[in-house]
Design an enzyme around this catalytic site. Structure first.
Site, PDB file in Angstrom:
ATOM      1  N   SER A 157      -1.862   1.800  -6.250  1.00 24.64           N
ATOM      2  CA  SER A 157      -1.636   3.105  -6.870  1.00 24.64           C
ATOM      3  C   SER A 157      -2.405   4.173  -6.083  1.00 24.64           C
ATOM      4  CB  SER A 157      -2.080   3.091  -8.326  1.00 24.64           C
ATOM      5  OG  SER A 157      -3.411   2.665  -8.435  1.00 24.64           O
ATOM      6  N   SER A 158      -3.556   3.813  -5.528  1.00 23.94           N
ATOM      7  CA  SER A 158      -4.373   4.809  -4.805  1.00 23.94           C
ATOM      8  C   SER A 158      -3.658   5.318  -3.570  1.00 23.94           C
ATOM      9  CB  SER A 158      -5.705   4.215  -4.337  1.00 23.94           C
ATOM     10  OG  SER A 158      -6.282   3.444  -5.321  1.00 23.94           O
ATOM     11  N   ASP A 205      -2.115  -0.349   3.077  1.00 26.28           N
ATOM     12  CA  ASP A 205      -1.490   0.257   1.892  1.00 26.28           C
ATOM     13  C   ASP A 205      -0.873   1.619   2.219  1.00 26.28           C
ATOM     14  OD1 ASP A 205      -2.689  -1.944   0.841  1.00 26.28           O
ATOM     15  OD2 ASP A 205      -4.250  -0.862  -0.240  1.00 26.28           O
TER      16      ASP A 205
END
Ligand code: GLA
Length: 396
Positions: A134-135, A179
């Protein structure tokens, strides 16, 4: 139970309406996805290989320009507004969701991108603290939104690197690039085989008859951030010790399992195990890429199972609940392999499941996990999705 994107159109429309209500003007809309990592865990910050895919959970952002230097950021999830100034972003992590916004804006400016003030609404639909990034999805969506209203642009790789740096400096996690990279470069129906040293990647098609099933253990271990940085330091210590034998080693990427064995006596037992995980995991990612190219999903699944064992025993980033989910999955019909995914200490597993068995798997594992732990897990049946975009009705 949250589901991957049900209707993009309705999410965008309600975000637009909320933005209009709050700020009285229409906004532009951006979204960036979360991710799941198929294999290659804790290898990215060792210059190694990873194989993530973007998934259909997104952070959505609506944005419009302001005439001053303020950033007004409303978060749907926290029902809270953060007020920041582009001239006062410096400072250590505050352990607040706005650190991500502050960090991205600050690093963009430090990188030489002139920003303007902005009003923003953030609707973060990637489950938080579940190891689904999510970050990174928030960072990437914010970066795109801020650049756009300032009429700026950056090459996509620069954007991913800026978001990673924001996380290092303003959130305090010394994460790798995986990510942010996949949030930017993700492709529909493909996993990305990424070389975290050269940052070159290959998109590998995921066969249409398998699903990526994500089981959320619903467990969050508070230790996670500190332990993550500690693992990274253990690897760096290993590199320094191995350099005594091989001065050319820059990262664990440069070390083979044979090199490691030869130097076993040089390393404390714990550092040896950390290095063993990373080096063997790099080998597994390369083999997994070959297996995927050859359509050999059984082999791919075996490598996922071996990855989990290594993360559990050598790297020690799993936990009881993740081990249970993996064990339960191994007994289910249509399963090729299963492992924890992401940083660890709670969060999710990923299981590769034949499409026609996915729904039964979803119901079955949820029931067994709840019976054993008393916790009802969220189980998401996902496919690989496209990376971050500006949302335009006509384009979708
Ligand atoms: C977190 C980090 C990534 C990566 C994984 C573990 O998600 O943000 O950079 O290190 O953990 O593979």
């Amino acid at each position: 139970m949250p589901r991957p994107v049900v209707s993009d159109g309705s999410t965008a429309a309600s975000l637009e309406a909320r933005f209009q209500r709050l700020f009285g003007t229409p906004g532009q809309i951006f979204r960036a996805p979360g991710r799941v990592n198929l294999i290659g865990e804790h290898t990215d910050y060792n210059d190694g290989f990873v194989m993530p895919a973007a998934i259909g959970f997104y952070t959505w952002i609506a944005v419009s320009r302001r005439d001053d230097r303020g950033l007004q950021v409303y978060s749907e999830q926290f029902d809270e507004t953060a007020e920041l100034s582009l001239d006062g972003l410096a400072g250590p992590p505050r352990k607040h969701w706005s650190d991500f916004v502050r960090g991205v804006a600050a690093v963009l400016q430090a990188h030489g991108c002139p920003l303007t003030g902005a009003n923003l609404v953030v609707d973060g639909q990637v489950p938080m603290g579940a190891g689904l990034s999510s970050s990174a999805s928030l960072e990437v969506a914010i970066a795109m939104a801020l650049l756009s209203v300032a009429h700026g642009a950056l090459p996509p790789l620069e954007l991913a690197k800026i978001c990673q740096r924001a996380e290092h400096e303003y959130v305090g996690t010394r994460c790798g690039i995986m990510d942010q990279f996949v949030a930017v470069f993700g492709q529909d129906a493909h996993a990305l085989m990424l070389d975290c040293r050269s940052l070159s990647y290959q998109a590998l098609p995921i066969p249409s008859d398998v699903r990526l099933v994500i089981c959320n253990s619903m467990v969050k271990h508070e230790l996670a951030a500190g332990e993550y940085n500690r693992r990274r330091s253990d690897c760096e210590a290993g590199v320094r010790m191995l350099q005594e034998d091989q001065p050319s080693v820059r990262a664990l990427r440069d070390v083979t399992l044979a090199d490691l064995e030869r130097n076993k006596n040089r390393l404390p037992e714990l550092v040896y195990r950390r290095c063993h995980h990373v080096i063997s995991e790099d080998d597994r990612v390369l083999s997994a890429a070959d297996a995927l190219r050859a359509g050999n999903l059984s082999r791919f699944g075996q490598l996922m199972n071996a990855s989990h064992q290594s993360l559990r025993d050598d790297y020690e980033v799993s936990c009881r609940e993740l081990d249970l989910l993996v064990a339960l999955a191994s007994g289910c019909a249509g399963v090729f392999g299963s492992r924890m995914t992401g940083g660890g200490f709670g969060g999710c597993t990923i299981t590769l499941v034949r499409s026609d068995a996915a729904e039964r798997f979803q119901a079955g594992i949820a029931e067994s996990y709840q019976r054993e732990t008393g916790i009802a897990p969220d189980v998401y049946v996902c496919s690989a999705m496209q990376g971050a975009v500006e949302w335009k009705k006509s384009a979708f």
